[in-house]
Design an enzyme around this catalytic site. Structure first.
Site, short mmCIF file in Angstrom:
data_model
loop_
_atom_site.label_atom_id
_atom_site.label_comp_id
_atom_site.label_asym_id
_atom_site.label_seq_id
_atom_site.Cartn_x
_atom_site.Cartn_y
_atom_site.Cartn_z
N LEU A 198 -45.66 -26.60 2.00
CA LEU A 198 -45.08 -26.85 2.91
C LEU A 198 -43.47 -27.10 2.13
O LEU A 198 -42.79 -28.02 1.39
CB LEU A 198 -45.27 -28.22 4.10
CG LEU A 198 -46.42 -27.71 4.55
CD1 LEU A 198 -46.61 -29.13 5.52
CD2 LEU A 198 -46.52 -26.22 5.51
N HIS A 224 -56.10 -30.73 13.80
CA HIS A 224 -55.16 -30.44 12.80
C HIS A 224 -55.64 -28.89 11.04
O HIS A 224 -55.54 -27.96 11.52
CB HIS A 224 -54.12 -31.37 11.64
CG HIS A 224 -52.82 -31.28 10.96
ND1 HIS A 224 -53.19 -30.09 9.91
CD2 HIS A 224 -52.33 -30.72 11.22
CE1 HIS A 224 -52.13 -29.48 9.29
NE2 HIS A 224 -51.49 -30.49 10.25
N GLY A 268 -44.38 -31.77 8.54
CA GLY A 268 -44.20 -31.19 7.01
C GLY A 268 -43.72 -31.03 6.33
O GLY A 268 -42.75 -31.36 5.11
N GLU A 280 -32.44 -27.60 -7.56
CA GLU A 280 -32.88 -26.15 -8.23
C GLU A 280 -33.84 -25.83 -7.67
O GLU A 280 -33.69 -24.49 -7.62
CB GLU A 280 -33.37 -26.98 -9.32
CG GLU A 280 -32.54 -27.47 -10.86
CD GLU A 280 -32.50 -28.90 -11.29
OE1 GLU A 280 -31.31 -29.34 -11.70
OE2 GLU A 280 -32.42 -29.32 -10.34
N GLY A 330 -47.23 -21.23 3.06
CA GLY A 330 -47.95 -22.29 2.13
C GLY A 330 -47.73 -23.22 1.89
O GLY A 330 -47.75 -24.62 2.60
N HIS A 360 -34.30 -33.87 -22.69
CA HIS A 360 -33.83 -32.33 -21.88
C HIS A 360 -34.23 -31.45 -22.74
O HIS A 360 -33.19 -30.33 -22.87
CB HIS A 360 -32.03 -32.90 -21.69
CG HIS A 360 -31.50 -33.15 -20.69
ND1 HIS A 360 -32.02 -34.14 -20.49
CD2 HIS A 360 -30.55 -32.57 -19.72
CE1 HIS A 360 -30.84 -34.60 -19.25
NE2 HIS A 360 -29.77 -33.61 -19.27
N HIS A 376 -56.52 -24.06 10.89
CA HIS A 376 -56.33 -24.90 10.82
C HIS A 376 -55.56 -24.61 12.70
O HIS A 376 -54.67 -23.85 12.92
CB HIS A 376 -54.98 -25.30 11.01
CG HIS A 376 -55.13 -26.21 9.10
ND1 HIS A 376 -55.56 -25.01 8.27
CD2 HIS A 376 -54.58 -27.14 8.32
CE1 HIS A 376 -55.46 -25.68 7.01
NE2 HIS A 376 -55.20 -27.01 7.37
N SER A 414 -21.87 -24.35 -17.99
CA SER A 414 -22.87 -24.70 -19.29
C SER A 414 -24.07 -24.00 -19.60
O SER A 414 -24.26 -23.98 -20.63
CB SER A 414 -23.29 -25.73 -19.34
OG SER A 414 -23.99 -26.73 -20.13
#
Length: 677
Positions: A118, A263, A154, A412, A116, A474, A29, A383
Site C-alpha cells: 500500500l 475486507h 491503508g 527516499e 500490492g 551511515h 478481498h 554529495s
C-alpha cells in the site's frame, strides 16, 4: 433518472463480478471492491480517455490502482470496458491467468502498474503525472492527459503518502486526480480505531484541492471529477464516503454492509450469503459472471466516444508533426527508448578520483546528450554528485517543467516510487541518487521496479565503511549483500531482475554508466565517497580494458602460467588487491586479480569464460567492505573472504582501512596464510 438507474446497474454488475471472482477463487478481498464500484464505473464510463483499440497509446489518461487487493474491482470494470477478457474473471488468482491476486502491469489489458504494497501505487502515479508535465513542456499541451489514482485508507496511512502529498502540492500538479475511498474499514479494525486525523485539512495544507462527496452517488462523483478536470493550479483529492461490502446481505436478506470481516475473505466465509447478495444486486446466482445489458450499452457507447476522442487526438498530433518536424523526430526518439550515440572512448576523465566524482562527469555529459533523462536526488545532489547533471539544467518547479531535475527533499522511498511511475509512463529515463546506506528506505520500490522490469537507474554513493567519521549509521555493511540478491532473483521474463554495478575506478565507472543507460531493467551504480587509484593497464590502455565490465567480471592483472591464487573484489577493494598482489609477487606467489563489478552479469556469461577468469582448482581470495557472504558465491568454500562481519566504527577512512585490515600488507598476509594451510 433512467440514465442514473442504468449507471447504478453497471456499478452493481461490477459488485457482483468482484464478489463472484473472490468466491470462486476462495480467496481475495470483496468488500472494498464492492464499495468502490460506483467511482470506477463513472470514471471509466465517462471520464478516462484512452484508445480502446490501442491501449498503450502514449497520450492516454492513466489510472493507477494503489490498493492492489481491490483488483477484482479493476478487473471487473476492465471487462465491461472490453480491455480484459470476461473469461479471465473466472480465472482470478489462478495459474497463468491475466487476473492475479494483486494487479501486475499489463498495459494491453488496461493495467498501468503493479500494486500490492500500500502507498506505492499513488506514488507511482505521481511519477507519471510529473512525466506528463515533462513531455508537454517539450512537445505541447496537445498531448496533455490526466493521471487518476484510487487510494484506500491503508494507502493514506502509509508514510509514503506524506511524500506524495507534499511533492504533488508543491509542484501544483493539476493533472493529478486522486480518489480516496473512505469506508472506515480496514483488514482487522475500523479506521477510527487507529487514526483520528483530519485528512481533508492535511491535504489542503499541502495545497491540494479537496472535495468531499458521497462515494456511492453517480451525480456527486460526476460533479467532483468534472471539477477536478477543470482545476488548473492544484492536484485534487476527492474524498468519497463509501460502504464496505455495499449490497452484501446474509441468508435472511439482512444487510451485511460495513463489516470488517468482508475486507479480506469471500463473502460466504465472512458470514454473508453470496447467492442472496447476487440476487440483492439484481443478478443471477446461477450465472454470476454475466455482463448486464445496461452495462454493455453504457460501455459500448463509451467505446464510440473514445474512438472519436482518439481521432481528434490524431488530428492534433498530425498538426504538431507537420509544424514541428524536428520536435516530432525528438518525440519519436523519446518514445522509442532509443539513445543518442555517445563516444565513450573520447570522454575526458580525471585519474585517481572517487567513483562518485567519475559518475558526476558522466552525468554532466548525459545532461547535454540525453534530453529525456530526469535525475532526482534526496537532498544530497552536492554529495551524491548528481549535481554534475544539475549544473547543466534546472529543477522542476510549479508551472515550469522545462528542466530535467527533481529536488526531492529528504524522501527516499517516495523518490524511488516516483521514478517507477516515470518509467511506467514512458518517454523518460529516470535516475535517482542518495547514499547507499539509505537504499534501505528504497528497497520496497526497487523490488517493484525489478518485478515490473522498469528501466530505472539508482546512483548510490558512499558505498562502504570508508564514509569514515560519519560512523556506523551511515556506513553500509550488509547492504550490498541484500541488493545483490535481486541479481539472483529472476523476473517473469526469465531474466535477472536487476543489474548491480560497483565499479573499481573512474574508467570502470564510464562503462558502468554505459551499461546502466542501455539496460532495460533496473540498474544500480554503487559508488565510492573516497578517491580510488586507477587500476593498472596491462595493455597500456585502461579505457579499453575497462570495457570488459560488460561481462560482469574480468582479469585486471595476471601472472605467467597458472596462478597460485585468484584474488577478486569489486569497487575500491580491487585497488587494494593490486597492492597486495605486488607484495605477493615479490614473495614468489603467482597472483591473478579479478574485478567483479556485477556477479549477475558475470554469471550470465558462458561457462568457459567464467572458468577462464576463475579457473577450477585454484584457491580464491575475496575482499569486500561488506559482509563476507557478499562474495561467497564467487569465492566458494575452498577460499577465504576478508569482509566486515560487524558494524563499522567512526574514524577517518584511512585509519579504518588499517584497523580493519583493508591494506595491501594484510591481503598479502591473509593469502599466504591461506596457501600455507
Amino acid at each position: 433518472m433512467n440514465e442514473i438507474k442504468n449507471m447504478n446497474r453497471a456499478a452493481d454488475n461490477i459488485r457482483i463480478l468482484a464478489a463472484s471472482m473472490v468466491e470462486k477463487a476462495k480467496s481475495g478481498h470483496p468488500g472494498g471492491a464492492m464499495g468502490g464500484a460506483d467511482f470506477v464505473n463513472v470514471l471509466f464510463a465517462e471520464f478516462l480517455n484512452y484508445n480502446p483499440d490501442q491501449p498503450d497509446y502514449p497520450y492516454r489518461d492513466r489510472f493507477f490502482l494503489d490498493p492492489g487487493h481491490m483488483s477484482p474491482m479493476l478487473y471487473a470494470v476492465l471487462s465491461l470496458a472490453g480491455l480484459m477478457p470476461a473469461a479471465e474473471l473466472e480465472n482470478f488468482r489462478q495459474w497463468g491467468s491475466q487476473t492475479p491476486g494483486h494487479p501486475e502491469v499489463d498495459v494491453l489489458h488496461g493495467i498501468e502498474n503493479t500494486s500490492g504494497p500500500l502507498g506505492q501505487g499513488h506514488a507511482m502515479a505521481l511519477g507519471a503525472a510529473i512525466a506528463e508535465r515533462f513531455m508537454t513542456a517539450r512537445f505541447g499541451e496537445w498531448m496533455a492527459h490526466k493521471t487518476y489514482v484510487y487510494i484506500s485508507d491503508g494507502g493514506i496511512q502509509e508514510e509514503v503518502s506524506q511524500g506524495v502529498g507534499r511533492v504533488a502540492g508543491h509542484l501544483g500538479l493539476h493533472n493529478f486526480i486522486m480518489y480516496y475511498d473512505a469506508n472506515n474499514i480496514q483488514l482487522s479494525t475500523k479506521v477510527d480505531e487507529v487514526t483520528s486525523e483530519d485528512i481533508a485539512a492535511k491535504y489542503r495544507a499541502w495545497n491540494w484541492n479537496v472535495l468531499s462527496i458521497d462515494g456511492c452517488s453517480v451525480e456527486e462523483i460526476r460533479e467532483a471529477l468534472q471539477a477536478a478536470n477543470e482545476e488548473k493550479e492544484r492536484p485534487t483529492l476527492i474524498i468519497g464516503q463509501t460502504v464496505m461490502g455495499k449490497g452484501a446481505v446474509d441468508a435472511k436478506g439482512q444487510s451485511y454492509e460495513n463489516k470488517v470481516s468482508t475486507h479480506g475473505q469471500p463473502l460466504s466465509a465472512a458470514g454473508a450469503d453470496i447467492d442472496a447478495t447476487i440476487r440483492n444486486l439484481g443478478g443471477d446466482p446461477n450465472n454470476p459472471f454475466v455482463l448486464f445489458p445496461e452495462a454493455k450499452k453504457i460501455y459500448a457507447d463509451r467505446k464510440k466516444a473514445l474512438r472519436a476522442w482518439y481521432l481528434a487526438q490524431q488530428k492534433n498530433e498530425e498538426k504538431f508533426r507537420k509544424g514541428h518536424p524536428e520536435l516530432s523526430a525528438k518525440l519519436d526518439l523519446f518514445l522509442s527508448g532509443k539513445l543518442a550515440k555517445i563516444n565513450y572512448s573520447s570522454i575526458q576523465m580525471k585519474e585517481h578520483i572517487a567513483t562518485r566524482a567519475a559518475s558526476s562527469t558522466m552525468l554532466g555529459l548525459y545532461a547535454q546528450q540525453v534530453e529525456n533523462m530526469v535525475v532526482a536526488s534526496a537532498d544530497l545532489s552536492n554529495s551524491d554528485k548528481t549535481d554534475g547533471f544539475l549544473k547543466h539544467t534546472h529543477a522542476f518547479r510549479k508551472g515550469d517543467f522545462s528542466g530535467q531535475f527533481l529536488q526531492m527533499g529528504v524522501s527516499e522511498l517516495t523518490m524511488a516510487c516516483i521514478m517507477n511511475g516515470m518509467a511506467l509512463h514512458g518517454g523518460i529515463i529516470p535516475v535517482c541518487g542518495t547514499f547507499f546506506v539509505f537504499s534501505d528506505y528504497m528497497k520496497p520500490a526497487v523490488r517493484l521496479a525489478a518485478l515490473m522490469r522498469l528501466h530505472v537507474i539508482y546512483v548510490w554513493t558512499h558505498d562502504s565503511f570508508r564514509v569514515g567519521e560519519d560512523g556506523p549509521t551511515h556506513q553500509p555493511v550488509e547492504h550490498e549483500a541484500q541488493l545483490r540478491l535481486l541479481e539472483h532473483l529472476h523476473n517473469h521474463k526469465g531474466k535477472r531482475s536487476m543489474v548491480v554495478l560497483r565499479p573499481a575506478d573512474a574508467e570502470e565507472t564510464i562503462y558502468a554508466w554505459k551499461i546502466a543507460l542501455e539496460e532495460n531493467r533496473p540498474t544500480a551504480l554503487v559508488l565510492s565517497r573516497q578517491d580510488i587509484v586507477n587500476l593498472p593497464a596491462a595493455s597500456g590502455n585502461r579505457r579499453k580494458e575497462a570495457r570488459q565490465i560488460v561481462k560482469g567480471g574480468y582479469i585486471v592483472s595476471d601472472c605467467e602460467g597458472s596462478p597460485d591464487v585468484v584474488m577478486l573484489a569489486s569497487g575500491s577493494e580491487v585497488a587494494t588487491l593490486i597492492e597486495g598482489a605486488a607484495k605477493l609477487t615479490k614473495a614468489g606467489v603467482k597472483t591473478r586479480v579479478v574485478s567483479v563489478p556485477s556477479e549477475g552479469l558475470f554469471r550470465d556469461q558462458k561457462a568457459d569464460y567464467q572458468e577462464h577468469v576463475l579457473p577450477k582448482g585454484v584457491r580464491r581470495f575475496g575482499l569486500t567492505s561488506g559482509l563476507p557472504v557478499t562474495l561467497q558465491g564467487l569465492v566458494g568454500d575452498n577460499g577465504v573472504i576478508h569482509g566486515l562481519p560487524e558494524f563499522g566504527y567512526s574514524a577517518p577512512y584511512k585509519v579504518l582501512d588499517k584497523k580493519l585490515g583493508y591494506t595491501g600488507e594484510n591481503v598479502c598476509r591473509l593469502v599466504k596464510k591461506m596457501l600455507n594451510k
